[in-house]
Design an enzyme around this catalytic site. Structure first.
Site, PDB file in Angstrom:
ATOM      1  N   HIS A 125       0.784  -1.114  -0.043  1.00 36.68           N
ATOM      2  CA  HIS A 125       0.090   0.022   0.173  1.00 36.68           C
ATOM      3  C   HIS A 125       0.771   1.336  -0.048  1.00 36.68           C
ATOM      4  O   HIS A 125       0.485   2.235   0.139  1.00 36.68           O
ATOM      5  CB  HIS A 125      -1.015   0.103   1.097  1.00 36.68           C
ATOM      6  CG  HIS A 125      -2.094  -1.229   0.937  1.00 36.68           C
ATOM      7  ND1 HIS A 125      -2.793  -1.382   1.946  1.00 36.68           N
ATOM      8  CD2 HIS A 125      -2.399  -1.936  -0.204  1.00 36.68           C
ATOM      9  CE1 HIS A 125      -3.705  -2.381   1.682  1.00 36.68           C
ATOM     10  NE2 HIS A 125      -3.520  -2.593   0.405  1.00 36.68           N
ATOM     11  N   THR A 196      -4.343  -7.997  10.625  1.00 37.36           N
ATOM     12  CA  THR A 196      -4.935  -7.473   9.511  1.00 37.36           C
ATOM     13  C   THR A 196      -6.510  -7.814   9.464  1.00 37.36           C
ATOM     14  O   THR A 196      -6.698  -9.205   9.921  1.00 37.36           O
ATOM     15  CB  THR A 196      -4.274  -8.347   8.321  1.00 37.36           C
ATOM     16  OG1 THR A 196      -2.890  -8.031   8.422  1.00 37.36           O
ATOM     17  CG2 THR A 196      -4.907  -7.777   7.015  1.00 37.36           C
ATOM     18  N   PRO A 222      -5.838 -10.328  18.214  1.00 38.84           N
ATOM     19  CA  PRO A 222      -6.604 -10.355  19.378  1.00 38.84           C
ATOM     20  C   PRO A 222      -8.119 -10.881  18.846  1.00 38.84           C
ATOM     21  O   PRO A 222      -8.828 -11.248  19.901  1.00 38.84           O
ATOM     22  CB  PRO A 222      -6.438  -9.408  20.203  1.00 38.84           C
ATOM     23  CG  PRO A 222      -5.640  -8.182  19.317  1.00 38.84           C
ATOM     24  CD  PRO A 222      -5.316  -8.979  18.203  1.00 38.84           C
TER      25      PRO A 222
HETATM   26  P1  NAD Z   1      -7.297  -2.381  10.038  1.00 36.71           P
HETATM   27  O1  NAD Z   1      -7.214  -1.150  10.915  1.00 36.71           O
HETATM   28  O2  NAD Z   1      -8.581  -2.381   9.286  1.00 36.71           O
HETATM   29  O3  NAD Z   1      -7.199  -3.592  11.141  1.00 36.71           O
HETATM   30  C1  NAD Z   1      -6.576  -3.835  12.017  1.00 36.71           C
HETATM   31  C2  NAD Z   1      -6.282  -5.147  12.688  1.00 36.71           C
HETATM   32  O4  NAD Z   1      -5.442  -5.339  13.738  1.00 36.71           O
HETATM   33  C3  NAD Z   1      -7.861  -5.449  13.300  1.00 36.71           C
HETATM   34  O5  NAD Z   1      -8.131  -7.070  12.802  1.00 36.71           O
HETATM   35  C4  NAD Z   1      -7.321  -5.695  14.787  1.00 36.71           C
HETATM   36  O6  NAD Z   1      -8.202  -6.637  15.468  1.00 36.71           O
HETATM   37  C5  NAD Z   1      -5.778  -6.027  14.582  1.00 36.71           C
HETATM   38  N1  NAD Z   1      -5.010  -5.913  16.034  1.00 36.71           N
HETATM   39  C6  NAD Z   1      -5.339  -4.636  16.809  1.00 36.71           C
HETATM   40  N2  NAD Z   1      -4.519  -4.591  17.675  1.00 36.71           N
HETATM   41  C7  NAD Z   1      -3.685  -5.754  17.572  1.00 36.71           C
HETATM   42  C8  NAD Z   1      -2.440  -6.048  18.034  1.00 36.71           C
HETATM   43  N3  NAD Z   1      -1.975  -5.636  19.149  1.00 36.71           N
HETATM   44  N4  NAD Z   1      -1.720  -7.367  17.501  1.00 36.71           N
HETATM   45  C9  NAD Z   1      -2.244  -7.885  16.604  1.00 36.71           C
HETATM   46  N5  NAD Z   1      -3.478  -7.424  15.749  1.00 36.71           N
HETATM   47  C10 NAD Z   1      -4.034  -6.366  16.263  1.00 36.71           C
HETATM   48  O7  NAD Z   1      -6.282  -2.538   9.224  1.00 36.71           O
HETATM   49  P2  NAD Z   1      -5.598  -3.441   7.992  1.00 36.71           P
HETATM   50  O8  NAD Z   1      -6.288  -4.674   7.902  1.00 36.71           O
HETATM   51  O9  NAD Z   1      -3.995  -3.052   7.882  1.00 36.71           O
HETATM   52  O10 NAD Z   1      -6.139  -2.439   6.738  1.00 36.71           O
HETATM   53  C11 NAD Z   1      -6.505  -1.145   6.722  1.00 36.71           C
HETATM   54  C12 NAD Z   1      -5.815  -0.074   5.889  1.00 36.71           C
HETATM   55  O11 NAD Z   1      -5.288   0.746   6.286  1.00 36.71           O
HETATM   56  C13 NAD Z   1      -4.410  -0.642   4.957  1.00 36.71           C
HETATM   57  O12 NAD Z   1      -4.833  -0.410   3.894  1.00 36.71           O
HETATM   58  C14 NAD Z   1      -3.213   0.016   5.457  1.00 36.71           C
HETATM   59  O13 NAD Z   1      -2.452   0.625   4.554  1.00 36.71           O
HETATM   60  C15 NAD Z   1      -3.838   1.221   6.233  1.00 36.71           C
HETATM   61  N6  NAD Z   1      -2.963   1.683   7.624  1.00 36.71           N
HETATM   62  C16 NAD Z   1      -1.961   1.743   7.783  1.00 36.71           C
HETATM   63  C17 NAD Z   1      -1.676   2.095   9.118  1.00 36.71           C
HETATM   64  C18 NAD Z   1       0.034   1.889   9.219  1.00 36.71           C
HETATM   65  O14 NAD Z   1       0.945   2.025   8.321  1.00 36.71           O
HETATM   66  N7  NAD Z   1       0.315   1.621  10.486  1.00 36.71           N
HETATM   67  C19 NAD Z   1      -2.420   2.459   9.863  1.00 36.71           C
HETATM   68  C20 NAD Z   1      -3.576   2.528   9.811  1.00 36.71           C
HETATM   69  C21 NAD Z   1      -4.187   1.965   8.406  1.00 36.71           C
END
Ligand code: NAD
Ligand code: ZN
Length: 258
Positions: A125, A196, A222
């Site tokens: 992404h 994810t 989780p």
């Molecule tokens: P999402 O926000 O849709 O989902 C996050 C997932 O992480 C959930 O299933 C949740 O239960 C899980 N989660 C929460 N805390 C956790 C932990 N401590 N350990 C393991 N899992 C945990 O995110 P996504 O599926 O990555 O997709 C959303 C989109 O948002 C993507 O396209 C991404 O590029 C973008 N995004 C990126 C960032 C980043 O770069 N850090 C942040 C926010 C969104």
């Protein structure tokens, strides 16, 4: 069965060890996922959700506001530090070298800052620290300037844009390693999915391909999600309910044994 029994069996298979990460792995570094209230952005008289802000159509109408949102999010990313889950993936790459693949949805740069290699870290992404011409007069990608000025293309004068895949855009190989990711899924001995939600297209295709081949698959999250259902539903799958920072060091411990 526990990870300590499950993973050594996967290692005996031929093929790459593929890790697929999402916003959950960086949540414990303090970077909000897209699901909570922190993802919202306010301008004018209303709040916008990430699904509205992270679009080319929003950029076309309000490039200034989209840049403000990205520069704010980039600041959060630069202030954050990699956590034990990121570090565990660095150890695994050091041990397994060419057999290691990291497919990340995260744009935050934490995998590279932790020490994973550019060549094996496929940012499907994009990367919030990079930009490119919004009119694609060249496909080149550049680092963001330090001064946060509104960036324009030095070649054609158009707005530069964040080098990220927006909700109204498509994957490709050149920028986002689309075909490489599908190929890795077709060959993987093991897929480990971490943090994810399964809301995006390519990660789901990767998970479904691995499950259809009956290869080994682990989901770490989780909460229940489409990958935990896939993993839980196949013979060689395992859904681990827990946080990335606790589960990844456990996984690394097994994968680092000789
Ligand atoms: P999402 O926000 O849709 O989902 C996050 C997932 O992480 C959930 O299933 C949740 O239960 C899980 N989660 C929460 N805390 C956790 C932990 N401590 N350990 C393991 N899992 C945990 O995110 P996504 O599926 O990555 O997709 C959303 C989109 O948002 C993507 O396209 C991404 O590029 C973008 N995004 C990126 C960032 C980043 O770069 N850090 C942040 C926010 C969104
Ligand atoms: Zn240009």
């Amino acid at each position: 069965m526990d990870l300590e029994e499950f993973l050594p069996a996967a290692l005996k298979e031929r093929g790459p060890l593929v890790f697929l990460t999402g916003a959950g792995i960086s949540a414990e570094s303090g970077i909000p996922t897209f699901r909570g209230k922190e993802g919202f952005w306010t301008f004018g008289s209303r709040e916008y959700q990430p699904q509205e802000m992270a679009t080319f159509s929003m950029f076309r109408s309000r490039p200034d506001e989209v840049w403000k949102w990205y520069l704010y999010r980039r600041k959060l990313c630069l202030e954050a530090e990699p956590n034990p889950a990121h570090h565990a993936l660095v150890e695994i790459e050091r041990k397994w070298g060419d057999r290691f693949r990291l497919i990340t949805q995260n744009v935050d740069g934490l995998h590279l800052r932790a020490g994973n290699s550019h060549g094996r870290t496929w940012r499907i992404h994009g990367d919030i620290n990079l930009m490119r011409c919004s009119e694609t007069c060249t496909s080149g990608v550049l680092p963001l300037p330090e001064d946060d000025a509104s960036p324009h293309c030095s070649n054609c004068g158009s707005w530069m844009r964040p080098h990220v895949l927006w909700f109204d855009e498509y994957y490709n190989e050149e920028w986002y390693r689309f075909e490489s990711s599908l190929k890795a899924a077709s060959e993987a001995a093991l897929l480990v999915v971490i943090g994810t939600s399964g809301a995006t297209n390519l990660p789901m295709q990767v998970g479904e391909r691995v499950a259809a081949r009956g290869a080994y698959m682990v989901d770490v999250n989780p909460e229940a999600n489409p990958f935990s259902e896939l993993a839980g539903g196949c013979e060689r799958g395992m859904a681990v309910t827990g946080k990335a920072s606790e589960c990844l060091p456990r996984i690394a411990k097994v994968l680092l044994q000789d």
